[in-house]
Scaffold this motif. Structure first.
Motif, PDB file in Angstrom:
ATOM      1  N   SER A  87      -7.486   7.554  25.272  1.00  0.00           N
ATOM      2  CA  SER A  87      -6.741   7.414  26.524  1.00  0.00           C
ATOM      3  C   SER A  87      -5.257   7.292  26.221  1.00  0.00           C
ATOM      4  O   SER A  87      -4.874   7.002  25.080  1.00  0.00           O
ATOM      5  N   PRO A  88      -4.393   7.551  27.241  1.00  0.00           N
ATOM      6  CA  PRO A  88      -2.943   7.451  26.984  1.00  0.00           C
ATOM      7  C   PRO A  88      -2.536   6.110  26.355  1.00  0.00           C
ATOM      8  O   PRO A  88      -1.778   6.105  25.369  1.00  0.00           O
ATOM      9  N   ILE A  89      -3.059   5.003  26.876  1.00  0.00           N
ATOM     10  CA  ILE A  89      -2.697   3.689  26.307  1.00  0.00           C
ATOM     11  C   ILE A  89      -3.178   3.586  24.865  1.00  0.00           C
ATOM     12  O   ILE A  89      -2.447   3.156  23.974  1.00  0.00           O
ATOM     13  N   GLY A  90      -4.416   4.036  24.639  1.00  0.00           N
ATOM     14  CA  GLY A  90      -4.982   3.986  23.294  1.00  0.00           C
ATOM     15  C   GLY A  90      -4.153   4.797  22.308  1.00  0.00           C
ATOM     16  O   GLY A  90      -3.885   4.350  21.182  1.00  0.00           O
ATOM     17  N   LEU A  91      -3.711   5.996  22.760  1.00  0.00           N
ATOM     18  CA  LEU A  91      -2.929   6.856  21.875  1.00  0.00           C
ATOM     19  C   LEU A  91      -1.569   6.238  21.569  1.00  0.00           C
ATOM     20  O   LEU A  91      -1.103   6.281  20.428  1.00  0.00           O
ATOM     21  N   ILE A  92      -0.951   5.627  22.597  1.00  0.00           N
ATOM     22  CA  ILE A  92       0.352   4.981  22.379  1.00  0.00           C
ATOM     23  C   ILE A  92       0.198   3.856  21.352  1.00  0.00           C
ATOM     24  O   ILE A  92       0.997   3.724  20.412  1.00  0.00           O
ATOM     25  N   ILE A  93      -0.863   3.049  21.508  1.00  0.00           N
ATOM     26  CA  ILE A  93      -1.103   1.948  20.558  1.00  0.00           C
ATOM     27  C   ILE A  93      -1.317   2.512  19.154  1.00  0.00           C
ATOM     28  O   ILE A  93      -0.769   2.008  18.168  1.00  0.00           O
ATOM     29  N   LEU A  94      -2.106   3.598  19.089  1.00  0.00           N
ATOM     30  CA  LEU A  94      -2.443   4.150  17.773  1.00  0.00           C
ATOM     31  C   LEU A  94      -1.220   4.781  17.091  1.00  0.00           C
ATOM     32  O   LEU A  94      -1.042   4.639  15.872  1.00  0.00           O
ATOM     33  N   VAL A  95      -0.371   5.437  17.883  1.00  0.00           N
ATOM     34  CA  VAL A  95       0.860   6.003  17.306  1.00  0.00           C
ATOM     35  C   VAL A  95       1.756   4.863  16.808  1.00  0.00           C
ATOM     36  O   VAL A  95       2.298   4.910  15.699  1.00  0.00           O
ATOM     37  N   GLY A  96       1.877   3.818  17.628  1.00  0.00           N
ATOM     38  CA  GLY A  96       2.676   2.661  17.226  1.00  0.00           C
ATOM     39  C   GLY A  96       2.120   2.014  15.968  1.00  0.00           C
ATOM     40  O   GLY A  96       2.875   1.642  15.058  1.00  0.00           O
ATOM     41  N   PHE A  97       0.802   1.914  15.906  1.00  0.00           N
ATOM     42  CA  PHE A  97       0.145   1.322  14.740  1.00  0.00           C
ATOM     43  C   PHE A  97       0.412   2.173  13.498  1.00  0.00           C
ATOM     44  O   PHE A  97       0.714   1.652  12.426  1.00  0.00           O
ATOM     45  N   THR A  98       0.316   3.496  13.666  1.00  0.00           N
ATOM     46  CA  THR A  98       0.588   4.404  12.545  1.00  0.00           C
ATOM     47  C   THR A  98       2.006   4.184  12.015  1.00  0.00           C
ATOM     48  O   THR A  98       2.221   4.039  10.807  1.00  0.00           O
ATOM     49  N   TRP A  99       2.960   4.133  12.956  1.00  0.00           N
ATOM     50  CA  TRP A  99       4.357   3.941  12.524  1.00  0.00           C
ATOM     51  C   TRP A  99       4.514   2.588  11.828  1.00  0.00           C
ATOM     52  O   TRP A  99       5.171   2.482  10.789  1.00  0.00           O
ATOM     53  N   SER A 100       3.873   1.570  12.390  1.00  0.00           N
ATOM     54  CA  SER A 100       3.988   0.221  11.830  1.00  0.00           C
ATOM     55  C   SER A 100       3.434   0.174  10.403  1.00  0.00           C
ATOM     56  O   SER A 100       4.038  -0.422   9.507  1.00  0.00           O
ATOM     57  N   VAL A 101       2.293   0.838  10.193  1.00  0.00           N
ATOM     58  CA  VAL A 101       1.694   0.871   8.853  1.00  0.00           C
ATOM     59  C   VAL A 101       2.614   1.619   7.882  1.00  0.00           C
ATOM     60  O   VAL A 101       2.876   1.152   6.774  1.00  0.00           O
ATOM     61  N   MET A 102       3.134   2.766   8.320  1.00  0.00           N
ATOM     62  CA  MET A 102       4.009   3.566   7.450  1.00  0.00           C
ATOM     63  C   MET A 102       5.285   2.794   7.119  1.00  0.00           C
ATOM     64  O   MET A 102       5.768   2.812   5.987  1.00  0.00           O
ATOM     65  N   HIS A 103       5.822   2.124   8.138  1.00  0.00           N
ATOM     66  CA  HIS A 103       7.058   1.367   7.934  1.00  0.00           C
ATOM     67  C   HIS A 103       6.838   0.215   6.950  1.00  0.00           C
ATOM     68  O   HIS A 103       7.646  -0.016   6.052  1.00  0.00           O
ATOM     69  N   HIS A 104       5.715  -0.483   7.128  1.00  0.00           N
ATOM     70  CA  HIS A 104       5.404  -1.611   6.246  1.00  0.00           C
ATOM     71  C   HIS A 104       5.144  -1.110   4.820  1.00  0.00           C
ATOM     72  O   HIS A 104       5.527  -1.769   3.850  1.00  0.00           O
ATOM     73  N   MET A 105       4.516   0.070   4.719  1.00  0.00           N
ATOM     74  CA  MET A 105       4.222   0.622   3.394  1.00  0.00           C
ATOM     75  C   MET A 105       5.518   1.011   2.671  1.00  0.00           C
ATOM     76  O   MET A 105       5.731   0.622   1.519  1.00  0.00           O
ATOM     77  N   LEU A 106       6.391   1.746   3.369  1.00  0.00           N
ATOM     78  CA  LEU A 106       7.659   2.144   2.738  1.00  0.00           C
ATOM     79  C   LEU A 106       8.524   0.914   2.448  1.00  0.00           C
ATOM     80  O   LEU A 106       9.188   0.842   1.408  1.00  0.00           O
ATOM     81  N   GLY A 107       8.497  -0.058   3.357  1.00  0.00           N
ATOM     82  CA  GLY A 107       9.225  -1.305   3.122  1.00  0.00           C
ATOM     83  C   GLY A 107       8.696  -2.020   1.892  1.00  0.00           C
ATOM     84  O   GLY A 107       9.459  -2.594   1.109  1.00  0.00           O
ATOM     85  N   GLY A 108       7.380  -1.959   1.714  1.00  0.00           N
ATOM     86  CA  GLY A 108       6.764  -2.576   0.541  1.00  0.00           C
ATOM     87  C   GLY A 108       7.190  -1.882  -0.741  1.00  0.00           C
ATOM     88  O   GLY A 108       7.478  -2.539  -1.748  1.00  0.00           O
ATOM     89  N   ILE A 109       7.254  -0.557  -0.693  1.00  0.00           N
ATOM     90  CA  ILE A 109       7.690   0.204  -1.872  1.00  0.00           C
ATOM     91  C   ILE A 109       9.139  -0.164  -2.215  1.00  0.00           C
ATOM     92  O   ILE A 109       9.498  -0.337  -3.381  1.00  0.00           O
ATOM     93  N   ARG A 110       9.957  -0.340  -1.146  1.00  0.00           N
ATOM     94  CA  ARG A 110      11.356  -0.777  -1.323  1.00  0.00           C
ATOM     95  C   ARG A 110      11.388  -2.123  -2.035  1.00  0.00           C
ATOM     96  O   ARG A 110      12.184  -2.344  -2.939  1.00  0.00           O
ATOM     97  N   HIS A 111      10.486  -3.023  -1.629  1.00  0.00           N
ATOM     98  CA  HIS A 111      10.426  -4.338  -2.275  1.00  0.00           C
ATOM     99  C   HIS A 111       9.971  -4.231  -3.729  1.00  0.00           C
ATOM    100  O   HIS A 111      10.390  -5.028  -4.569  1.00  0.00           O
ATOM    101  N   PHE A 112       9.095  -3.254  -4.010  1.00  0.00           N
ATOM    102  CA  PHE A 112       8.666  -3.058  -5.402  1.00  0.00           C
ATOM    103  C   PHE A 112       9.839  -2.633  -6.275  1.00  0.00           C
ATOM    104  O   PHE A 112       9.958  -3.065  -7.419  1.00  0.00           O
ATOM    105  N   ILE A 113      10.695  -1.776  -5.714  1.00  0.00           N
ATOM    106  CA  ILE A 113      11.888  -1.360  -6.470  1.00  0.00           C
ATOM    107  C   ILE A 113      12.735  -2.597  -6.784  1.00  0.00           C
ATOM    108  O   ILE A 113      13.190  -2.788  -7.910  1.00  0.00           O
ATOM    109  N   TRP A 114      12.881  -3.467  -5.778  1.00  0.00           N
ATOM    110  CA  TRP A 114      13.664  -4.692  -5.990  1.00  0.00           C
ATOM    111  C   TRP A 114      12.970  -5.627  -6.978  1.00  0.00           C
ATOM    112  O   TRP A 114      13.627  -6.343  -7.735  1.00  0.00           O
TER     113      TRP A 114
END
Lengths: 141, 141
Positions: free
Chosen positions: A74-101
């Motif tokens: 559903s539209p709400i479900g898709l919005i949540i899932l897109v947001g979740f995808t971005w959140s996971v990707m952001h946290h993952m790249l942020g984590g990699i940034r922390h690994f560099i540090w």
């Protein structure tokens, strides 16, 4: 650890000095991303509920699975899932940034800023790629 | 600091030459406690979560709009089932450690221990429920 006994004549502890923080600074990209890392962590914590619901409903049977699938599609479900995808990707790249540090590198201010922007744009790009693929696959089904 | 010498009325010579640091060294969390385990496991699971995210995207794109039968078929592949189980372990452990830090830092004193307990109960429950779901799907039940 055993507490030390209060010593007669000892001065009472003065309150810890506090300084105003966060509210008085102009936001910098690395400061915003530091907060975002924590926020996306919490979002992922609760966003995983959607995944859990999907997996458990699939194990339960046809009816619960179709209900959860319908919600996710559903539209709400898709919005949540897109947001979740971005959140996971952001946290993952942020984590990699922390690994560099963590290795002791990348602490110069230009590098810190560059890594922050890479995290931000990278997470949006990855989310876009994933969902472009997902929606084209969905359309062909 | 040798606190024997600080107060009026105490003998000028400290009663002991052992410093406070010497007395407490080795008695902290490193002594039989968790030590650096939390820090280490947070990073260990962060790395395994990168692989987990890869599998999640692969599974998600494979199963876009899928029926329950296709989900069962997907997890009947032992490789998929094993990767799914590893994802659950890695992600829930990382969730537990991350939320633990947030509870330790933000929860008011009286709520701290309940929050830590609830966090552990919740993340372990998610882990067990998802594990059972994957096993059930793997067995085609």
């Amino acid at each position: 650890m055993a507490e030390t006994k209060p010593i007669a004549g000892a001065r009472p502890m003065a309150p810890k000095p506090m300084s105003p923080h966060l509210s008085i600074f102009r936001p910098y990209v690395n400061m915003v991303l530091s907060i975002m890392h924590r926020v996306t962590g919490v979002v992922n914590y609760w966003g995983s509920l959607l995944l859990t619901a999907w997996l458990i409903s699939a194990a339960m049977g046809e009816k619960p699975f179709n209900a959860v699938s319908a919600f996710i599609g559903s539209p709400i479900g898709l919005i949540i899932l897109v947001g979740f995808t971005w959140s996971v990707m952001h946290h993952m790249l942020g984590g990699i940034r922390h690994f560099i540090w963590d290795t002791g590198h990348g602490f110069s201010l230009p590098t810190v800023r560059a890594l922050s922007w890479v995290t931000l744009f990278g997470s949006v790009t990855l989310t876009g790629l994933i969902w472009f693929t997902a929606l084209s696959l969905w359309g062909n089904r | 600091m040798v606190h024997g010498a600080v107060f009026v009325g105490e003998p000028l010579m400290p009663t002991t030459y052992r410093t406070d640091l010497k007395k407490v060294r080795g008695l902290g969390s490193a002594m039989g406690g968790p030590g650096t385990d939390n820090f280490w496991m947070q990073r260990l699971t962060a790395v395994s979560n990168i692989f987990a995210a890869g599998f999640l995207v692969y599974a998600g794109l494979t199963l876009v709009g899928a029926s329950r039968a296709s989900v069962q078929l997907f997890f009947s592949n032992p490789l998929h089932a094993v990767l799914g189980l590893l994802l659950i372990i890695s992600v829930t452990f990382h969730m537990k450690l991350g939320m633990q830090v947030i509870a330790e830092e933000y929860a008011p004193h009286w709520l701290k221990v309940p929050c830590l307990f609830l966090n552990t109960f919740w993340t372990f429950s998610v882990a067990v429920a998802c594990t059972l779901a994957i096993i059930k799907l793997y067995l085609g039940m």
